[in-house]
Motif scaffolding. Structure first.
Motif, PDB file in Angstrom:
ATOM      1  N   ALA B 468       1.017  -1.343   0.019  1.00 40.80           N
ATOM      2  CA  ALA B 468       0.080   0.051   0.081  1.00 40.80           C
ATOM      3  C   ALA B 468       0.923   1.329  -0.023  1.00 40.80           C
ATOM      4  O   ALA B 468       0.632   2.247  -0.830  1.00 40.80           O
ATOM      5  N   THR B 471       2.503   1.772  -3.377  1.00 39.31           N
ATOM      6  CA  THR B 471       1.407   2.236  -4.705  1.00 39.31           C
ATOM      7  C   THR B 471       0.606   3.197  -4.141  1.00 39.31           C
ATOM      8  O   THR B 471      -0.032   3.946  -5.037  1.00 39.31           O
ATOM      9  N   LYS B 473      -1.857   3.422  -2.550  1.00 39.35           N
ATOM     10  CA  LYS B 473      -3.486   3.231  -2.269  1.00 39.35           C
ATOM     11  C   LYS B 473      -3.800   2.628  -0.921  1.00 39.35           C
ATOM     12  O   LYS B 473      -2.803   2.312  -0.190  1.00 39.35           O
ATOM     13  N   LYS B 474      -5.053   2.904  -0.569  1.00 36.93           N
ATOM     14  CA  LYS B 474      -5.374   2.814   0.731  1.00 36.93           C
ATOM     15  C   LYS B 474      -6.164   1.615   0.937  1.00 36.93           C
ATOM     16  O   LYS B 474      -7.278   1.446   0.134  1.00 36.93           O
ATOM     17  N   GLU B 511      -8.586   0.098  -7.255  1.00 40.99           N
ATOM     18  CA  GLU B 511      -8.431   1.298  -8.268  1.00 40.99           C
ATOM     19  C   GLU B 511      -7.918   2.476  -7.123  1.00 40.99           C
ATOM     20  O   GLU B 511      -7.774   2.298  -5.874  1.00 40.99           O
ATOM     21  N   SER B 512      -7.624   3.403  -7.866  1.00 41.22           N
ATOM     22  CA  SER B 512      -7.029   4.571  -6.811  1.00 41.22           C
ATOM     23  C   SER B 512      -8.371   5.292  -6.283  1.00 41.22           C
ATOM     24  O   SER B 512      -9.469   5.225  -6.713  1.00 41.22           O
ATOM     25  N   THR B 513      -8.010   6.229  -5.229  1.00 40.18           N
ATOM     26  CA  THR B 513      -9.023   6.462  -4.265  1.00 40.18           C
ATOM     27  C   THR B 513      -9.800   7.277  -5.265  1.00 40.18           C
ATOM     28  O   THR B 513     -11.209   7.129  -4.985  1.00 40.18           O
ATOM     29  N   ARG B 516     -12.193   5.178  -7.095  1.00 44.45           N
ATOM     30  CA  ARG B 516     -13.488   4.576  -6.380  1.00 44.45           C
ATOM     31  C   ARG B 516     -14.418   5.573  -5.868  1.00 44.45           C
ATOM     32  O   ARG B 516     -15.604   4.868  -6.092  1.00 44.45           O
ATOM     33  N   GLY B 546     -11.857  -4.482  -5.719  1.00 42.22           N
ATOM     34  CA  GLY B 546     -11.500  -3.605  -6.590  1.00 42.22           C
ATOM     35  C   GLY B 546     -12.229  -3.801  -8.023  1.00 42.22           C
ATOM     36  O   GLY B 546     -13.353  -4.126  -7.953  1.00 42.22           O
TER      37      GLY B 546
END
Lengths: 175, 914
Positions: B468, B471, B473-474, B511-513, B516, B546
């Motif tokens: 995380a 990347t 990403k959360k 996916e990216s925040t 999403r 995802g």
């Protein structure tokens, strides 16, 4: 037994004794202990240190769908050992006509497997300086796996490169 | 007390097992601290105790490397607990990274190896930095460096190279000392020993020169000169020479420790020793040597001034840290220790495996005993039949001379029959009892091997955190079912596959925040890993919410990258398309991602799980997420199987995959879409011949007439039916692998010895289903190896061959920064091994190397048809015209002298040759 026969017998015994003494001890320094055997009527050898044992092949459990040069598995003390037919691996699928009833069980490259050979010729101590590199016209299918040859036609198999060769053990197409 | 080798091995095994537990516990604590859960003070106390125990046992056994690094870790925990520095994410990073290194050190530990590796030096430096920050709030300046090749690298890369060089140089020095002692003691062929020493010295000089360690290079150069004379047979080595050379090694060792790159000014000791060496080589007279000694003083003064201030600190980093007596660390009470002694004993895994193997043998032997029961029954029947025949004779020969004899014989046979019957019953009872005891022992032993799934959760938390972070990403991680127990071997084997699945999930699945949010999903993605028991298996489901997998992208990829025709691709169902993700080398991605594009792929996940006797399946809903289920056996060695016969062979198939065996009505079997199907419970199930799939018989399955026996098997959510010749029985078997060499054979997962002594092949249901399904595996797809996939989009693949790890690292770094993929080998033989199994575009080789030098390597490459097209560049410190001529005569395409090596020249030369 006549005296002539007795003399001949003694001479033969002495000759056998002399032949039994490793050459290296007689006149050379460093020597390599090798186990010599026949494959397709040709002389091959492997480093004796890699040899666990030599056994006459009893039952072979054939494995359908395994690689062509894998004759099957043999069992030894409850463990399965893959039996490699070097005739097929070295001679592009050739079967040969001679029997290959002996298994030379070896440990190399972290793997334990058996070489199926026609005849065991015995243990020799080969002086290191008698081993030469493979000639340029040496069969390319074998050359990578031969660490050296002698003037009288003995090929020393490099078990380490053999076991690492692509497609030697694992069938890559098996997924 | 002197330990035997076996005792030492056992102690090391126990130490490793214990240390890994401490390390896992520490990782868990660090992650909990980072998440802000629990009482920090208590957590630090626990961490301190774990580290202290680890350090203590390492110290007791003399494993100084682990002891030193853990000691520093313990110090850092002290300052963190006291609040002298903040427990930030960066600090946790450093602690976790140090733990990784300690784990590596523990796993590869060998008694007597006390020299810190470059990684350990690096980690010590990071921990020291934290300690320095706590003490003074600042860190020391980096060591200054300069050399032709290194000037093009970043300071971190330079530091890494210097650490590698120092470690390597010490290894050369150690080897040289050993060779000199062997020469002196007459151990081995002196010519060979001198030759080896010459090569060692040459390598040391070469890497020192490459990295700009002028002092080391200078002294080693003269050392090499002496060995050169002896190597040529011009001089004989004397015991005075050995004394001198050993003294030189001491000086070189100091130079390695105290000099930095670019430092050329010799110390007085170095000047003196060079003078002695020159004297020995006959270049100087006694008088000249004295003259040199006078100059030494001047050089010495200059030399001392020339040594930069940073020398001290960089030398300290490379030096093993001595343990200080620790007063503060809390100790376990004597009672605790005693209690532990009572409750647990540690035994090595090898010993446990040996016991398990013996019990397995016992199980097999008992199976053969079991097969004697019907034999005994047969004997008993024969005895009864014999008695009946005698009784008939008795009637016929009544009142004859045979009457008495027959009476005696009948009496004996009657007794024999009774004995046989009793013995049979006793045998059956005892055999049942033995079977029960053996099965009980097996179950107990398997229980010993079980561990809760939660033991791998620490690693998973760790990985998700790293991925995380990398990347950006959360993701929120949910872990469940950690209490279920599974064979330790199974857990160990699936660690890496799970990491890969997680990487894929975060890197490609989530996916990216922003995306999403635009899709109305929660900002933070959800990842879950849940274990659950299902019969005699455990299922581990890795799920994400995802974007899911688009089957159409797989279809397109099959056409574009795997050469499948449109018709073929369109004939594949969604399941079959998803299955393609598990094919070797298959990727829907164009580039190589740093996170998941390298290392193991889903094919390796599948291979690992199936090798364990499990299965893997992937389900995905576009836009909603993906779930990968690993179904694994709880235990690894025994397996309940259905025994059957086909084409004269006894075969076994895991019972858990067999749904039913039926004799279908002829109208239930029909041809559909070119293949046979069997209608069963309202479903058309594809039908194939087991013998044909295994290659045991040929012919069309549908061609055989009459009654057929059909076995239905399931794999995941797919079902297939196979015709078989004969059904035998359900039985418990001990699964034995096919041997070391045959790691992967299609359709077969192992063998098992039956009670009759016959060997049955144990079938792999996953492979059978795939083989029967057809179309899933692509015949046109050439097996692709991960290393080849990685290179697809890169500039080219270079094989760097050099016996000096420092030079290899330098060249690798230079080339990688120019976009090349670099493979390495430490001598000519190893290079040929690499070439045999990897695609390479160019070879860069040193000349002087052990086993097979660069000239011989070049010659070999050029003489083999499969490699002859490969360009070979020789890079060496041998710079004379004669040397160049030798290299080029062997077939080298270019020849570069090490000292002249620059990144631009190297890259330019490669560019011209490719």
């Amino acid at each position: 037994m006549s005296s002539k026969e007795a003399i001949e017998k003694r001479l033969l015994e002495r000759r056998a004794e002399e032949l039994g003494v490793p050459i290296a001890e007689q006149e050379y320094g460093e020597s390599i202990p090798l186990l010599e055997f026949f494959i397709m009527g040709n002389r091959y050898a492997v480093n004796l240190e890699k040899v666990e044992t030599v056994t006459r092949i009893g039952d072979i459990v054939t494995i359908p769908t395994s690689l062509n040069h894998i004759s099957g598995i043999i069992r030894r003390r409850g463990q399965s050992i893959a039996l490699v037919n070097l005739r097929r691996f070295f001679y592009s699928g050739a079967e040969g006509i001679a029997d290959a009833d002996f298994a030379v069980i070896v440990n190399a490259g972290g793997k334990r497997f058996a070489l199926q050979v026609e005849e065991i010729l015995g243990v020799i101590h080969l002086p290191a300086d008698l081993v030469m590199s493979t000639p340029e016209n040496f069969d390319p299918a074998q050359a990578t796996h031969i660490s050296g040859v002698t003037i009288d036609g003995l090929s020393v198999i490099n078990l380490e490169t053999l076991v690492k060769a692509r497609g030697f053990g694992t069938d890559e197409s098996a997924g | 007390m002197e330990f035997t080798e076996a005792q030492i091995e056992e102690l090391v095994g126990v130490f490793k097992a214990e240390s890994i537990e401490h390390i896992k516990a520490l990782a868990d604590i660090f992650l909990t601290l980072e998440e802000g859960r629990g009482n920090a003070n208590e957590l630090f106390d626990r961490a301190f105790r774990e580290a202290h125990s680890l350090k203590g046992s390492a110290g007791t056994l003399g494993f100084q490397r682990v002891e030193a690094l853990t000691h520093r870790l313990e110090d850092v925990l002290g300052i963190l607990k006291r609040g002298e520095i903040e427990t930030s994410v960066e600090v946790i990073d450093i602690l976790l990274s140090a733990l990784d290194t300690i784990r590596g050190s523990v796993e590869n530990i060998r008694p007597g190896e006390n020299e810190l590796t470059e990684d350990e030096v690096e980690q010590t430096r990071h921990l020291e930095k934290l300690l320095q920050t706590a003490r003074a709030g600042s860190t020391g300046p980096p060591a200054s460096t300069s050399s032709s090749g290194m000037s093009e690298l970043g300071s971190e890369q330079v530091q890494q190279l210097l650490a590698v060089f120092r470690a390597e140089a010490k290894e050369h020095i150690k080897n040289l000392a050993e060779l000199l002692f062997n020469i002196e003691e007459g151990k081995g062929d002196p010519t060979e020993l001198v030759s080896k020493a010459f090569r060692e010295a040459h390598s040391l000089k070469g890497s020192a020169g490459t990295l700009g360690f002028g002092r080391v290079e200078d002294v080693t150069h003269h050392f090499e000169d002496i060995l050169g004379l002896m190597n040529d047979g011009k001089e004989e080595i004397t015991s005075e020479d050995i004394d001198l050379l050993l003294t030189v090694l001491d000086v070189v060792r100091k130079a390695v420790d105290t000099s930095v790159s670019g430092d050329k000014q010799l110390t007085d000791e170095e000047v003196q020793i060079i003078a002695s060496l020159k004297k020995r080589t006959g270049e100087l007279s006694e008088a000249e040597t004295e003259g040199d000694n006078e100059q030494v003083l001047e050089s010495s003064e200059k030399g001392q001034q020339a040594i930069p201030d940073t020398v001290e600190s960089s030398g300290t980093i490379g030096t093993p840290i001595k343990q200080k007596p620790d007063q503060k660390a809390p100790r376990k009470s004597a009672d605790d220790t005693e209690k532990n002694r009572e409750d647990f004993i540690r035994i090595s895994e090898a010993k446990l495996e040996a016991v398990i193997a013996q019990v397995s043998e016992l199980f097999e032997a008992n199976l053969q005993l079991e097969s004697l029961t019907p034999e005994l029954g047969r004997f008993s029947v024969m005895a009864v039949e014999t008695l009946e025949m005698i009784e008939v004779l008795q009637v016929e020969l009544e009142n004859t001379i045979y009457e008495n004899d027959l009476f005696t014989i009948a009496d004996k046979v009657r007794n024999l029959s009774v004995h046989l019957s009793t013995t049979k019953k006793t045998f059956e009872r005892d055999e049942r009892q033995i079977t029960k005891l053996i099965q009980g022992s097996q179950e107990e032993l398997h229980r010993v091997r079980l561990a809760p799934v939660s033991t791998i959760f620490v690693m998973i938390r760790r990985q998700v955190r790293e991925i995380a972070k990398a990347t950006g990403k959360k993701a929120e991680l949910y872990l469940g079912g950690g209490e279920y127990a599974v064979d330790r071997k199974v857990l160990e084997a699936i660690e890496e596959p799970l990491v890969h699945i997680l990487r894929n999930a975060v890197d490609h699945g989530i996916e990216s925040t922003e995306i999403r949010r635009s899709k109305g999903k929660t900002r933070v993605a959800r990842l879950s890993i849940v274990a659950r028991h299902t019969g005699d298996s455990v299922e581990i489901v890795v799920a994400d919410d995802g974007k899911g997998v688009d089957p159409e992208i797989i279809r397109n990829s099959l056409m574009k990258k795997q050469g499948m025709t449109e018709a073929e691709a369109n004939s594949l169902s969604t399941d079959q398309l998803l299955d393609c993700l598990f094919m070797a080398g298959f990727s829907t991605h164009i580039g190589v991602s740093k996170m998941s594009g390298r290392g193991v792929g889903l094919d390796v996940v599948k291979y690992t799980v199936e090798r364990l006797g499990g299965e893997v399946r992937l389900e995905s809903n576009l836009g909603e997420g993906t779930a990968i289920t690993l179904r694994l056996p709880l235990a690894m060695s025994t397996i309940r199987c259905l025994l059957l016969k086909d084409s004269g062979r006894v075969l076994a198939i895991p019972a858990s995959n067999v749904d039913k065996v039926i004799v279908p009505k002829s109208e239930d079997i029909k041809l559909l879409g070119g293949g046979e199907v069997i209608t069963y419970q309202g479903e058309n199930i594809p039908l194939g011949s087991l013998g044909e799939i295994l290659g045991l018989k040929s012919g069309i399955a549908g061609s055989s007439k009459g009654e057929r026996l059909v076995m239905m098997i399931s794999f995941g959510d797919r079902r297939f039916a196979f015709t078989i010749d004969e059904l035998l029985e359900y039985t418990q078997l001990i699964l034995k692998p096919l041997g070391d060499l045959l790691e992967r054979v299609a359709n077969i997962s192992g063998t098992s010895m039956l009670g009759t002594g016959e060997i049955a092949l144990v079938l792999n249901p996953a492979d059978l289903v795939r083989a029967a399904g057809g179309g899933v595996r692509l015949s046109t797809a050439k097996p692709i190896f991960p290393s080849e996939v990685e290179a697809t989009d890169l500039v080219g693949r270079v094989l760097v061959v050099d016996d000096s790890i420092a030079t290899r690292t330098l060249e690798k770094t230079l080339l990688e920064s120019a976009g090349y993929t670099v493979l390495t080998a430490s001598d000519g033989y190893k290079a040929l091994d690499v070439l045999a199994t990897n695609r390479c575009d160019v070879v860069i080789s040193d000349v002087q190397m052990p086993n097979m030098d660069g000239i011989e390597l070049t010659h070999t490459i050029k003489s083999r048809p499969q490699f002859s097209h490969l360009p070979v560049i020789l890079i060496t410190s041998l710079g004379s015209d004669e040397d160049k001529a030798r290299g080029l005569a062997a077939g080298a395409d270019a020849y570069i002298v090490k000292k002249e090596l620059t990144q631009s020249e190297l890259v330019e030369t490669i560019g011209q040759l490719l």
